[in-house]
Write a protein that holds these residues in place. Structure first.
Motif, PDB file in Angstrom:
ATOM      1  N   ILE A  38       0.840  -1.207   0.000  1.00  0.00           N
ATOM      2  CA  ILE A  38       0.000   0.000   0.000  1.00  0.00           C
ATOM      3  C   ILE A  38       0.868   1.249   0.000  1.00  0.00           C
ATOM      4  N   ILE A  39       1.900   1.259   0.861  1.00  0.00           N
ATOM      5  CA  ILE A  39       2.821   2.412   0.913  1.00  0.00           C
ATOM      6  C   ILE A  39       3.487   2.623  -0.444  1.00  0.00           C
ATOM      7  N   LYS A  40       3.897   1.518  -1.065  1.00  0.00           N
ATOM      8  CA  LYS A  40       4.574   1.599  -2.365  1.00  0.00           C
ATOM      9  C   LYS A  40       3.649   2.209  -3.423  1.00  0.00           C
ATOM     10  N   GLU A  41       2.420   1.735  -3.477  1.00  0.00           N
ATOM     11  CA  GLU A  41       1.503   2.148  -4.541  1.00  0.00           C
ATOM     12  C   GLU A  41       0.944   3.557  -4.340  1.00  0.00           C
ATOM     13  N   LEU A  42       0.764   3.964  -3.088  1.00  0.00           N
ATOM     14  CA  LEU A  42       0.096   5.250  -2.827  1.00  0.00           C
ATOM     15  C   LEU A  42       1.048   6.408  -2.564  1.00  0.00           C
ATOM     16  N   TYR A  43       2.235   6.126  -2.020  1.00  0.00           N
ATOM     17  CA  TYR A  43       3.067   7.232  -1.539  1.00  0.00           C
ATOM     18  C   TYR A  43       4.463   7.303  -2.149  1.00  0.00           C
ATOM     19  N   LEU A  44       4.929   6.240  -2.832  1.00  0.00           N
ATOM     20  CA  LEU A  44       6.329   6.229  -3.256  1.00  0.00           C
ATOM     21  C   LEU A  44       6.512   6.179  -4.762  1.00  0.00           C
ATOM     22  N   VAL A  45       5.456   6.470  -5.511  1.00  0.00           N
ATOM     23  CA  VAL A  45       5.524   6.352  -6.974  1.00  0.00           C
ATOM     24  C   VAL A  45       6.676   7.151  -7.580  1.00  0.00           C
ATOM     25  N   PRO A  46       6.911   8.422  -7.155  1.00  0.00           N
ATOM     26  CA  PRO A  46       7.973   9.196  -7.816  1.00  0.00           C
ATOM     27  C   PRO A  46       9.382   8.865  -7.337  1.00  0.00           C
ATOM     28  N   ASP A  47       9.518   8.123  -6.261  1.00  0.00           N
ATOM     29  CA  ASP A  47      10.829   7.913  -5.653  1.00  0.00           C
ATOM     30  C   ASP A  47      11.334   6.506  -5.975  1.00  0.00           C
ATOM     31  N   LYS A  48      12.228   6.395  -6.965  1.00  0.00           N
ATOM     32  CA  LYS A  48      12.706   5.081  -7.408  1.00  0.00           C
ATOM     33  C   LYS A  48      13.521   4.377  -6.345  1.00  0.00           C
ATOM     34  N   LYS A  49      14.337   5.129  -5.612  1.00  0.00           N
ATOM     35  CA  LYS A  49      15.175   4.511  -4.574  1.00  0.00           C
ATOM     36  C   LYS A  49      14.310   3.934  -3.458  1.00  0.00           C
ATOM     37  N   ALA A  50      13.278   4.689  -3.069  1.00  0.00           N
ATOM     38  CA  ALA A  50      12.378   4.207  -2.018  1.00  0.00           C
ATOM     39  C   ALA A  50      11.638   2.953  -2.484  1.00  0.00           C
ATOM     40  N   ILE A  51      11.215   2.952  -3.753  1.00  0.00           N
ATOM     41  CA  ILE A  51      10.523   1.777  -4.299  1.00  0.00           C
ATOM     42  C   ILE A  51      11.451   0.560  -4.280  1.00  0.00           C
ATOM     43  N   ASP A  52      12.739   0.785  -4.591  1.00  0.00           N
ATOM     44  CA  ASP A  52      13.708  -0.312  -4.566  1.00  0.00           C
ATOM     45  C   ASP A  52      13.817  -0.906  -3.163  1.00  0.00           C
ATOM     46  N   TYR A  53      13.902  -0.034  -2.151  1.00  0.00           N
ATOM     47  CA  TYR A  53      13.972  -0.516  -0.773  1.00  0.00           C
ATOM     48  C   TYR A  53      12.703  -1.267  -0.387  1.00  0.00           C
ATOM     49  N   VAL A  54      11.562  -0.762  -0.817  1.00  0.00           N
ATOM     50  CA  VAL A  54      10.283  -1.418  -0.512  1.00  0.00           C
ATOM     51  C   VAL A  54      10.229  -2.795  -1.178  1.00  0.00           C
ATOM     52  N   ASP A  55      10.678  -2.887  -2.428  1.00  0.00           N
ATOM     53  CA  ASP A  55      10.676  -4.174  -3.134  1.00  0.00           C
ATOM     54  C   ASP A  55      11.550  -5.199  -2.409  1.00  0.00           C
ATOM     55  N   ARG A  56      12.693  -4.727  -1.890  1.00  0.00           N
ATOM     56  CA  ARG A  56      13.571  -5.640  -1.138  1.00  0.00           C
ATOM     57  C   ARG A  56      12.892  -6.105   0.143  1.00  0.00           C
TER      58      ARG A  56
END
Length: 407
Positions: free
Chosen positions: A197-215
């Motif tokens: 949910i955090i990834k889809e709603l709040y981190l769309v523009p931040d690629k580094k944050a998305i990478d950490y979330v995916d890990r």
């Protein structure tokens, strides 16, 4: 062996068949008096006792067992269809039983409880044997080193602390099956949901944050797989069938788990092609996690950590076997340039709760290499190490490519 005590033959036969389907050895008795005679002649790990029987009833039998030094530690489960009121259940626990199950019985639940109590009894037996060994060791040291009383006192204190730690871990293991079943899977599922949910709603523009979330999501998925494997292991049987496992994938998952620590320490990791073997992937993942984690932890502070993992096919199940392209075994070596250790302590490093280093400087429980050794042996393999203080260490594993049942 489990002893079933019931005066109704049909009940005995049904319960005996249920337990034997799960490879549990069973003996039977048709009365309280018969049960006492058998218990005096044989050693039982668990007793499943009917409450209402002619002659000595279940409560009376357990009371007699509780008063005998030899039999008071045998766990007893009461099983009753008639005496199901609260006062009878309370009386059952007061007489010394560990559980009171009313009929009709959920056979899956009964099997899970029986396996859990058998495991607990085995651990308690091992703990008692360890206590006896520790007591003998203390006596021998006192007799042999009368001029070293201070050192003996320090050693005794250390043994007492380790004994307390073992008792604490034994208590934790008693709750293992239920904790895995009821308390672990649900939090992991929630972590996965909320992170997505955090990834889809709040981190769309931040690629580094998305990478950490995916890990994080991948780590949660691996944890859930491990929990599932452990639960299946405890519920079904002590045998977990291996599967074809690409060790390159297992190793990359482990390195991915350590990527933050590797990056922070500027560690250099070199790997060669690993084979595909018959194994339990989650267990070998744990072996690599322990070995690589130790290599990073004990890297020292003076130089960049260097870790090399290589593999080669060999002709026989031997550490020094020659390399063979047609070999049925693989030799995997994990080498580092860390603080190392003196090989006179080689036997100690694979013993549970043993640590050669200051635990204030290096965090750990002293259980990782003991677990690694047990896993390798369950795969019908071998593990050893070579090292010198200050010159790093090499851990060598020999594993069969194809599953071999341990006889």
């Amino acid at each position: 062996m489990v002893l079933i005590v019931d005066d109704i033959r049909a009940n005995v036969i049904a319960l005996k068949k249920t337990l034997e389907l799960h490879d549990i050895d069973v003996d039977t008795a048709d009365s309280g008096e018969d049960a006492l005679k058998k218990i005096l002649k044989k050693d039982y790990c668990l007793i499943i006792m009917d409450v209402q029987m002619p002659g000595l009833d279940g409560f009376e039998v357990v009371k007699i067992l509780s008063g005998n030094m030899r039999t008071k530690e045998i766990p007893v489960i009461f099983l009753s269809a008639i005496n199901i009121e609260k006062k009878y259940i309370s009386k059952g626990y007061e007489t010394g039983a560990i559980d009171y199950i009313t009929k009709p019985v959920d056979s899956d639940l009964l099997i899970l409880k029986v396996k859990t109590y058998l495991k607990i009894y085995q651990q308690q037996t091992e703990l008692k044997a360890m206590k006896d060994l520790l007591s003998k060791e203390i006596k021998i040291r006192k007799d042999a080193q009368n001029n070293l009383e201070i050192k003996i006192k320090e050693r005794t204190k250390e043994l007492v602390l380790k004994n307390e730690e073992l008792e604490m871990r034994n208590h934790e293991l008693q709750q293992f099956s239920w904790v895995v079943s009821h308390d672990l899977n649900e939090p992991i599922r929630k972590i996965q949901i909320f992170i997505k949910i955090i990834k889809e709603l709040y981190l769309v523009p931040d690629k580094k944050a998305i990478d950490y979330v995916d890990r994080t999501i991948k780590s949660a998925e691996r944890m859930q797989t491990l929990i599932t494997d452990l639960l299946a292991y405890s519920r079904l049987s002590s045998k977990v069938m291996p599967e074809k496992t690409d060790l390159n994938i297992v190793l990359q998952e482990v390195l991915s788990d350590f990527d933050y620590l590797i990056e922070r320490k500027n560690a250099i990791i070199k790997t060669t092609e690993l084979p595909t073997i018959d194994s339990i992937p989650s267990q070998l993942r744990q072996v690599f996690q322990n070995l690589i984690g130790n290599a990073l932890k004990f890297s020292g502070s003076a130089e960049v950590p260097y870790i090399e993992i290589n593999s080669e096919l060999i002709a026989a199940k031997d550490f020094d076997a020659p390399v063979s392209a047609e070999g049925k075994y693989c030799r995997i070596t994990v080498t580092d340039n860390g603080i190392g250790f003196d090989e006179i302590y080689l036997d100690r490093i694979f013993i549970i709760f043993q640590s050669l280093n200051d635990r204030q400087s290096y965090e750990g429980t002293g259980i990782g290499l003991a677990i690694a050794k047990k896993i390798i042996e369950k795969h019908n393999g071998l593990i050893t190490a070579k090292s010198q203080p200050g010159k790093g260490a090499s851990f060598i594993m020999v594993l069969p490519l194809q599953y071999e049942e341990i006889k």
